[in-house]
Design a protein around this motif. Structure first.
Motif, PDB file in Angstrom:
ATOM      1  N   GLN A  39      -6.415  -0.221  45.067  1.00  3.68           N
ATOM      2  CA  GLN A  39      -7.117  -1.263  44.916  1.00  3.68           C
ATOM      3  C   GLN A  39      -8.289  -1.520  45.985  1.00  3.68           C
ATOM      4  O   GLN A  39      -8.035  -1.803  46.969  1.00  3.68           O
ATOM      5  N   ARG A  43     -11.887  -5.635  43.118  1.00  2.00           N
ATOM      6  CA  ARG A  43     -11.485  -4.705  42.027  1.00  2.00           C
ATOM      7  C   ARG A  43     -10.284  -4.780  41.583  1.00  2.00           C
ATOM      8  O   ARG A  43      -9.291  -4.921  42.163  1.00  2.00           O
ATOM      9  N   GLU A  44     -10.085  -4.389  39.990  1.00  5.96           N
ATOM     10  CA  GLU A  44      -8.241  -4.129  39.731  1.00  5.96           C
ATOM     11  C   GLU A  44      -8.014  -2.882  40.229  1.00  5.96           C
ATOM     12  O   GLU A  44      -8.546  -2.119  40.843  1.00  5.96           O
ATOM     13  N   ARG A  45      -6.609  -2.817  40.125  1.00  2.29           N
ATOM     14  CA  ARG A  45      -5.858  -1.620  40.814  1.00  2.29           C
ATOM     15  C   ARG A  45      -6.137  -0.525  39.661  1.00  2.29           C
ATOM     16  O   ARG A  45      -6.158  -0.873  38.414  1.00  2.29           O
ATOM     17  N   GLU A  46      -6.426   0.549  40.172  1.00  4.14           N
ATOM     18  CA  GLU A  46      -6.715   1.722  39.171  1.00  4.14           C
ATOM     19  C   GLU A  46      -5.889   3.071  39.652  1.00  4.14           C
ATOM     20  O   GLU A  46      -5.089   3.201  40.494  1.00  4.14           O
ATOM     21  N   GLU A  89     -16.749   5.080  48.292  1.00  5.10           N
ATOM     22  CA  GLU A  89     -16.088   4.602  47.306  1.00  5.10           C
ATOM     23  C   GLU A  89     -14.475   4.840  47.094  1.00  5.10           C
ATOM     24  O   GLU A  89     -13.906   4.320  46.206  1.00  5.10           O
ATOM     25  N   ALA A  92      -9.953   1.720  49.818  1.00  2.01           N
ATOM     26  CA  ALA A  92      -9.035   0.873  48.933  1.00  2.01           C
ATOM     27  C   ALA A  92      -7.747   0.868  49.647  1.00  2.01           C
ATOM     28  O   ALA A  92      -7.420   1.720  50.650  1.00  2.01           O
TER      29      ALA A  92
END
Length: 122
Positions: A39, A43-46, A89, A92
């Motif tokens: 995450q 942003r949402e957890r992916e 990118e 997280a």
């Protein structure tokens, strides 16, 4: 009750590598599918990737395929995420997760670790 503890996060330059570990206690590790999620701020957890209980099957998000590798050592109750060619990118908080199933969809994880920060500088 399954407990999960991640380690190995840190700061790395773009193009570098890190290996995250997830130590599990409780439950039956070799019967449990394990996954990595992340995450980023705002942003949402992916989903990042997953490995079956036996370690035979793996699955990765397209964004990390060919750069990240998941493995596990069932004798030591450990799961790993080898991250190569890191990009900014990829920054997280990375979480490991455990399922009661031998193979799990992304919404079938029951236990979560506290997360470890990965920061990739450009």
């Amino acid at each position: 009750q399954v407990q999960l503890v991640e380690s190995g996060g840190g700061l790395v330059q773009a193009g570098g590598s890190l290996r995250l570990s997830c130590a599990a206690s409780g439950g039956t590790f070799s019967s449990s599918a394990m996954g990595w999620f992340r995450q980023a701020p705002g942003r949402e957890r992916e989903f990042v990737g997953a490995i079956s209980g036996s370690g035979t099957f793996t699955k990765y998000a397209d964004s990390v395929k060919d750069r990240f590798t998941i493995s596990r050592d069932n004798a030591k109750n450990l799961m790993y995420l080898q991250m190569n060619s890191l990009k900014p990118e990829d920054t997280a908080v990375y979480y490991c997760a455990s399922s009661t199933l031998r193979w799990a969809n992304t919404n079938e994880y029951d236990y979560w670790g506290q997360g470890t920060q990965v920061t990739v500088s450009s």
